[in-house]
Design a protein around this motif. Structure first.
Motif, PDB file in Angstrom:
ATOM      1  N   VAL A 116       0.839  -1.208   0.000  1.00 29.22           N
ATOM      2  CA  VAL A 116       0.000   0.000   0.000  1.00 29.22           C
ATOM      3  C   VAL A 116       0.868   1.249   0.000  1.00 29.22           C
ATOM      4  CG1 VAL A 116      -1.617   1.345   1.388  1.00 29.22           C
ATOM      5  CG2 VAL A 116      -2.009  -1.095   1.047  1.00 29.22           C
ATOM      6  N   SER A 117       1.949   1.232   0.787  1.00 32.37           N
ATOM      7  CA  SER A 117       2.840   2.393   0.856  1.00 32.37           C
ATOM      8  C   SER A 117       3.468   2.687  -0.496  1.00 32.37           C
ATOM      9  CB  SER A 117       3.934   2.153   1.903  1.00 32.37           C
ATOM     10  OG  SER A 117       3.377   2.018   3.191  1.00 32.37           O
ATOM     11  N   VAL A 118       3.946   1.640  -1.169  1.00 33.57           N
ATOM     12  CA  VAL A 118       4.561   1.829  -2.484  1.00 33.57           C
ATOM     13  C   VAL A 118       3.531   2.345  -3.490  1.00 33.57           C
ATOM     14  CG1 VAL A 118       5.625   0.629  -4.434  1.00 33.57           C
ATOM     15  CG2 VAL A 118       6.400   0.161  -2.105  1.00 33.57           C
ATOM     16  N   GLY A 157       3.835  16.442   1.720  1.00 33.52           N
ATOM     17  CA  GLY A 157       4.043  16.101   3.124  1.00 33.52           C
ATOM     18  C   GLY A 157       3.644  14.667   3.431  1.00 33.52           C
ATOM     19  N   ALA A 158       2.505  14.242   2.859  1.00 35.46           N
ATOM     20  CA  ALA A 158       2.057  12.868   3.064  1.00 35.46           C
ATOM     21  C   ALA A 158       3.034  11.875   2.462  1.00 35.46           C
ATOM     22  CB  ALA A 158       0.668  12.683   2.460  1.00 35.46           C
ATOM     23  N   ALA A 159       3.566  12.217   1.283  1.00 34.78           N
ATOM     24  CA  ALA A 159       4.534  11.345   0.629  1.00 34.78           C
ATOM     25  C   ALA A 159       5.814  11.230   1.445  1.00 34.78           C
ATOM     26  CB  ALA A 159       4.850  11.867  -0.774  1.00 34.78           C
ATOM     27  N   ALA A 160       6.247  12.354   2.003  1.00 31.29           N
ATOM     28  CA  ALA A 160       7.471  12.341   2.807  1.00 31.29           C
ATOM     29  C   ALA A 160       7.302  11.458   4.041  1.00 31.29           C
ATOM     30  CB  ALA A 160       7.845  13.762   3.215  1.00 31.29           C
ATOM     31  N   LEU A 161       6.153  11.590   4.721  1.00 34.44           N
ATOM     32  CA  LEU A 161       5.906  10.766   5.897  1.00 34.44           C
ATOM     33  C   LEU A 161       5.795   9.288   5.535  1.00 34.44           C
ATOM     34  CD1 LEU A 161       3.347  12.892   7.943  1.00 34.44           C
ATOM     35  CD2 LEU A 161       5.706  12.353   8.570  1.00 34.44           C
ATOM     36  N   THR A 162       5.107   9.006   4.438  1.00 31.24           N
ATOM     37  CA  THR A 162       4.963   7.612   4.009  1.00 31.24           C
ATOM     38  C   THR A 162       6.315   6.996   3.696  1.00 31.24           C
ATOM     39  OG1 THR A 162       2.762   8.050   3.092  1.00 31.24           O
ATOM     40  CG2 THR A 162       3.905   6.086   2.303  1.00 31.24           C
ATOM     41  N   ALA A 163       7.136   7.719   2.955  1.00 26.57           N
ATOM     42  CA  ALA A 163       8.464   7.218   2.602  1.00 26.57           C
ATOM     43  C   ALA A 163       9.323   7.050   3.849  1.00 26.57           C
ATOM     44  CB  ALA A 163       9.136   8.161   1.613  1.00 26.57           C
ATOM     45  N   HIS A 214       7.144  -4.673  22.105  1.00 26.36           N
ATOM     46  CA  HIS A 214       7.266  -3.266  21.722  1.00 26.36           C
ATOM     47  C   HIS A 214       6.229  -2.487  22.532  1.00 26.36           C
ATOM     48  CE1 HIS A 214       9.896  -3.592  18.137  1.00 26.36           C
ATOM     49  NE2 HIS A 214       9.315  -4.769  17.960  1.00 26.36           N
ATOM     50  N   ILE A 215       6.540  -1.251  22.830  1.00 27.22           N
ATOM     51  CA  ILE A 215       5.643  -0.415  23.623  1.00 27.22           C
ATOM     52  C   ILE A 215       5.077   0.709  22.754  1.00 27.22           C
ATOM     53  CG2 ILE A 215       5.504   1.146  25.608  1.00 27.22           C
ATOM     54  CD1 ILE A 215       5.804  -1.724  26.402  1.00 27.22           C
ATOM     55  N   ARG A 216       3.840   1.051  22.987  1.00 24.53           N
ATOM     56  CA  ARG A 216       3.217   2.173  22.271  1.00 24.53           C
ATOM     57  C   ARG A 216       3.734   3.480  22.888  1.00 24.53           C
ATOM     58  NH1 ARG A 216      -3.244   2.508  21.869  1.00 24.53           N
ATOM     59  NH2 ARG A 216      -2.910   0.441  20.942  1.00 24.53           N
ATOM     60  N   ASP A 217       4.891   3.942  22.400  1.00 22.71           N
ATOM     61  CA  ASP A 217       5.496   5.166  22.912  1.00 22.71           C
ATOM     62  C   ASP A 217       6.058   5.967  21.740  1.00 22.71           C
ATOM     63  OD1 ASP A 217       7.765   3.758  22.163  1.00 22.71           O
ATOM     64  OD2 ASP A 217       8.528   3.499  24.196  1.00 22.71           O
ATOM     65  N   TRP A 218       6.680   7.100  22.042  1.00 23.55           N
ATOM     66  CA  TRP A 218       7.139   7.992  20.976  1.00 23.55           C
ATOM     67  C   TRP A 218       8.262   7.361  20.160  1.00 23.55           C
ATOM     68  CZ3 TRP A 218      12.079   9.758  20.386  1.00 23.55           C
ATOM     69  CH2 TRP A 218      12.935   9.671  21.490  1.00 23.55           C
ATOM     70  N   LYS A 219       9.070   6.512  20.764  1.00 20.63           N
ATOM     71  CA  LYS A 219      10.167   5.886  20.027  1.00 20.63           C
ATOM     72  C   LYS A 219       9.630   4.938  18.960  1.00 20.63           C
ATOM     73  CE  LYS A 219      13.364   6.241  23.913  1.00 20.63           C
ATOM     74  NZ  LYS A 219      14.166   5.509  24.920  1.00 20.63           N
ATOM     75  N   ASN A 220       8.659   4.124  19.330  1.00 19.52           N
ATOM     76  CA  ASN A 220       8.076   3.225  18.345  1.00 19.52           C
ATOM     77  C   ASN A 220       7.192   3.970  17.351  1.00 19.52           C
ATOM     78  OD1 ASN A 220       8.814   0.283  18.825  1.00 19.52           O
ATOM     79  ND2 ASN A 220       8.349   0.949  20.906  1.00 19.52           N
ATOM     80  N   PHE A 221       6.620   5.107  17.764  1.00 16.62           N
ATOM     81  CA  PHE A 221       5.901   5.941  16.796  1.00 16.62           C
ATOM     82  C   PHE A 221       6.861   6.491  15.754  1.00 16.62           C
ATOM     83  CE2 PHE A 221       4.479  10.258  15.554  1.00 16.62           C
ATOM     84  CZ  PHE A 221       3.375   9.888  14.813  1.00 16.62           C
ATOM     85  N   ALA A 222       8.021   6.982  16.212  1.00 11.75           N
ATOM     86  CA  ALA A 222       9.012   7.500  15.266  1.00 11.75           C
ATOM     87  C   ALA A 222       9.480   6.414  14.308  1.00 11.75           C
ATOM     88  CB  ALA A 222      10.203   8.074  16.032  1.00 11.75           C
ATOM     89  N   ALA A 223       9.565   5.184  14.798  1.00 12.84           N
ATOM     90  CA  ALA A 223      10.068   4.088  13.967  1.00 12.84           C
ATOM     91  C   ALA A 223       9.003   3.528  13.038  1.00 12.84           C
ATOM     92  CB  ALA A 223      10.603   2.969  14.861  1.00 12.84           C
ATOM     93  N   PHE A 224       7.772   3.357  13.548  1.00 14.44           N
ATOM     94  CA  PHE A 224       6.750   2.619  12.797  1.00 14.44           C
ATOM     95  C   PHE A 224       5.548   3.460  12.394  1.00 14.44           C
ATOM     96  CE2 PHE A 224       8.951  -0.487  15.515  1.00 14.44           C
ATOM     97  CZ  PHE A 224       9.406  -1.376  14.533  1.00 14.44           C
TER      98      PHE A 224
END
Length: 254
Positions: free
Chosen positions: A24-26, A51-57, A200-210
């Protein structure tokens, strides 16, 4: 039998089990690229789409890079860090998984000449994510397991001195069902036993990663609530990496 782990096995597994997300991302990036190429968007719309493309990529690449870091570079699922964090060496242990068992064979090497049971709690009605169903089809475990229900594990009271929940409990999507499952886990745990939860924990680090994918995880407060409601207390807590946390629990009344 020795467990082997290829250099990129972890990240390749993530791709195989979650190809729908990356597909879906591609497709989204290709579609955005076409809109920009043909210049059919107004200027304001162009800014939003870029902006959406940058976040998706970014999140597509970061999720793969972090998966490689966690599972391949740091080798979290080689599990060689587990023996040194336990309170004692298990003698009668239980490993619970949700349809994908990537740990039992390794644990038997760490703890030979011990009694162990493997329980598979996978239920397609309870665990609705397509990735776990796909993983179950693509990678069958070589270790025999008995089927278990969230509210009825097939073991008597206080049967095991150690219970492993390794990247499994987050697949239980409903909060009430997680509560029931943790209470059932406490039932089969000996009064002097230990329960190891790795997630994995629902926190800002995993938000930044995933990105939005971090919503598949649960918060630290949720895991602490589940422990409390099941009569468990957290004896130790730490991170294997910035993205993976473990909790070592015992019975609060012991």
């Amino acid at each position: 039998m020795t467990v082997t782990h290829g250099k990129y096995a972890g990240v390749l597994s993530i791709l195989r089990y979650n190809w729908h997300f990356y597909g879906v991302s591609v497709c989204a990036l290709v579609g955005i690229g076409a809109l920009l190429w043909f210049r059919i968007l107004p200027r304001a719309g162009k800014a939003v789409v870029v902006g959406a493309a940058a976040l998706t990529a970014f999140w597509t690449l970061s999720s793969l890079l972090v998966s490689y870091y966690v599972y391949d570079y740091r080798g979290v699922t080689r599990w060689n860090w587990i023996p040194r964090i336990l309170l004692f060496r298990p003698q009668r242990w239980l490993n619970i998984h949700a349809g994908l068992d990537e740990s039992t064979l390794i644990l038997t090497q760490f703890f030979p000449n011990t009694r162990h049971t493997v329980v598979d709690i996978y239920d397609p009605k309870e665990m609705t994510e397509p990735s776990i169903a796909r993983a179950r089809r693509l990678r069958r475990s070589s270790e025999p397991a008995v089927a278990g229900k969230l509210d009825a594990l097939p073991l008597p009271d206080r049967d095991c001195d150690t219970l492993f929940l390794l990247f499994a409990a987050h697949e239980i999507r409903q909060s009430a069902r997680r509560t029931v499952f943790f209470q059932e886990s406490a039932r089969v745990l000996a009064n002097s036993g230990q329960l190891l939860l790795v997630e994995h924990i629902r926190d800002w680090k995993n938000f930044a990663a995933f990105g939005p994918g971090f919503l598949h995880f649960h918060s630290r407060d949720e895991w602490l609530r589940l422990a409390h409601d099941a009569g468990l207390k957290v004896e130790r807590e730490d991170r294997v990496t910035p993205f993976v946390t473990w909790f070592l629990m015992t019975k609060a009344s012991a």
